[in-house]
Design an enzyme around this catalytic site. Structure first.
Site, mmCIF file in Angstrom:
data_model
loop_
_atom_site.group_PDB
_atom_site.id
_atom_site.type_symbol
_atom_site.label_atom_id
_atom_site.label_comp_id
_atom_site.label_asym_id
_atom_site.label_seq_id
_atom_site.Cartn_x
_atom_site.Cartn_y
_atom_site.Cartn_z
ATOM 1 N N GLY A 158 0.707 -1.272 0.143
ATOM 2 C CA GLY A 158 -0.102 -0.102 -0.075
ATOM 3 C C GLY A 158 0.871 1.200 -0.057
ATOM 4 O O GLY A 158 2.080 1.283 0.549
ATOM 5 N N CYS A 159 0.296 2.431 -0.556
ATOM 6 C CA CYS A 159 1.276 3.637 -0.679
ATOM 7 C C CYS A 159 1.478 4.252 0.785
ATOM 8 O O CYS A 159 2.487 4.532 0.900
ATOM 9 C CB CYS A 159 0.406 4.597 -1.667
ATOM 10 S SG CYS A 159 -1.196 4.903 -1.243
ATOM 11 N N ASN A 160 0.363 4.085 1.420
ATOM 12 C CA ASN A 160 0.639 4.898 2.723
ATOM 13 C C ASN A 160 1.585 3.949 3.529
ATOM 14 O O ASN A 160 2.381 4.460 4.516
ATOM 15 C CB ASN A 160 -0.603 4.913 3.536
ATOM 16 C CG ASN A 160 -1.579 5.903 2.967
ATOM 17 O OD1 ASN A 160 -1.484 7.137 2.670
ATOM 18 N ND2 ASN A 160 -2.958 5.601 2.857
ATOM 19 N N VAL A 161 1.556 2.619 3.325
ATOM 20 C CA VAL A 161 2.132 1.764 4.097
ATOM 21 C C VAL A 161 3.601 2.041 3.687
ATOM 22 O O VAL A 161 4.712 1.978 4.529
ATOM 23 C CB VAL A 161 1.838 0.258 3.814
ATOM 24 C CG1 VAL A 161 2.869 -0.795 4.429
ATOM 25 C CG2 VAL A 161 0.447 -0.055 4.168
ATOM 26 N N ALA A 163 5.257 4.581 2.752
ATOM 27 C CA ALA A 163 5.696 5.818 3.309
ATOM 28 C C ALA A 163 6.115 5.719 4.716
ATOM 29 O O ALA A 163 6.979 6.235 5.404
ATOM 30 C CB ALA A 163 4.838 6.960 3.202
#
Length: 356
Positions: A158-161, A163
């Site tokens: 996941g993209c948030n993950v 970061a």
């Protein structure tokens, strides 16, 4: 090494599928094969991805195993729940393609965590497409790259993950921050919410407005963040995670803080991040005093990281910027695919951002 490969992309009319195509068009070994969609099947790609001029006249086929089979690589840019079914059908058919899931279906190791946050049966766990992920006892990533080498299945993070993991994992691995009482607050571009027509995503609702979402421990990326930080060496992880939509089309700026282990020298904190990312081609620890910005990573497969010690609060503060569609999704997919195919990890991936 010359290793030309054909790629089919399912969900080519969406943001993630379009970004995967943009990167693959710049990859010297990739040949674009079948493109599929669900509701947009039968239309031309140029109606949905007008920036992809070389593919504008391609007609999108319905997503199904018949259209996807026979390629060397299949990219699944589909909603959670859909990619698991398509991947299973490809496996039943005996298709030998490298399958890359840009969705969530195959990221989590714990089926109970999947069912708790997604509310459906778990589709299984695939090798995790984050080459920079630390494993227990590591201070630089090596085991994850070994795991990806030669694999036929890749679950993109996941993209948030991505970061939050990049911000915190060096401190976990070095033992300079506590893995409990973590706090992460993110500013997120609207493309991370997908392309579906929803009232709160309309320009009239979004412009000049910042909107938190999935507040209070409900965001589906939480168990994945915990999973990654356990991989980096944490015995237990508790995190308060709050994403916020802000008026930009792409990008994530993640501010994550953690309790400093008592007695830790601030110099040891920076040294931990320096050691972890010194040789990473796509993660840069910025010079002290310089802070990451989303514009500096737009369009690039890069993450910019900074770390500081808030001595008065007894906490370590990390800030990470990345493009949610590139390093957060499609770029991670291509980077992992390169490893799976035995190609140079950096092949075909841009590192220069677009700013202002």
């Amino acid at each position: 090494m010359h290793m030309s490969f054909s790629v089919a992309v399912a969900g080519a009319s969406g943001y993630a599928g379009g970004e995967a195509l943009r990167l693959l068009l710049g990859h010297p070994e990739a040949r674009i094969g079948t493109l599929t969609a669900h509701a947009n099947a039968g239309t031309r790609l140029g109606e949905h991805q007008p920036h992809l001029r070389s593919l504008a006249d391609r007609v999108l086929e319905p997503t199904g195993v018949e259209a996807l089979a026979g390629h060397d690589v299949v990219v699944l840019a589909l909603p959670h729940g859909a990619s698991g079914k398509v991947a299973a059908a490809l496996a039943e058919r005996g298709d030998d393609a490298v399958v890359i899931d840009l969705g969530a279906d195959h990221r989590l190791v714990d089926p109970a965590a999947w069912e708790a946050f997604y509310g459906s049966p778990h589709a299984g766990t695939w090798p995790y497409g984050m080459p920079e992920l630390l494993h227990p006892g590591e201070r630089t990533a090596a085991a994850q790259r070994t795991q990806l080498a030669g694999t036929r299945r890749i679950a993109v993070p996941g993209c948030n993950v991505t970061a939050v993991t990049f911000g915190l994992q060096p401190g976990i691995a070095a033992g300079v921050i506590e893995p409990v009482d973590l706090v992460a607050v993110l500013a997120n571009g609207y493309s991370g919410a997908g392309r579906s027509l929803k009232t709160h995503l309309l320009a009239s609702e979004a412009l000049g407005n910042a909107q938190p979402y999935a507040v209070g421990g409900t965001h589906r990326h939480i168990p994945e963040i915990q999973q990654n930080l356990r991989s980096a060496g944490a015995a237990d992880v508790t995190i308060s995670f709050t994403p916020t939509l802000v008026p930009m089309s792409r990008g994530i700026l993640a501010t994550a803080t953690a309790r400093l282990v008592p007695g830790t020298d601030p110099a040891a904190v920076r040294a931990a991040w320096e050691q972890t990312y010194a040789d990473e081609p796509f993660i840069t620890l910025l010079p002290e005093g310089q802070w990451p910005t989303t514009a500096a990573t737009a369009g690039a497969n890069t993450a910019l990281v900074q770390v500081a010690v808030d001595a008065a609060a007894g906490r370590v503060v990390t800030v990470t910027a990345l493009d949610n569609l590139v390093k957060g999704t499609a770029g991670a997919a291509v980077q992992s695919l390169n490893l799976a195919l035995g190609l140079p990890e950096t092949l075909g991936l841009p590192t220069e951002g677009v700013a202002p």
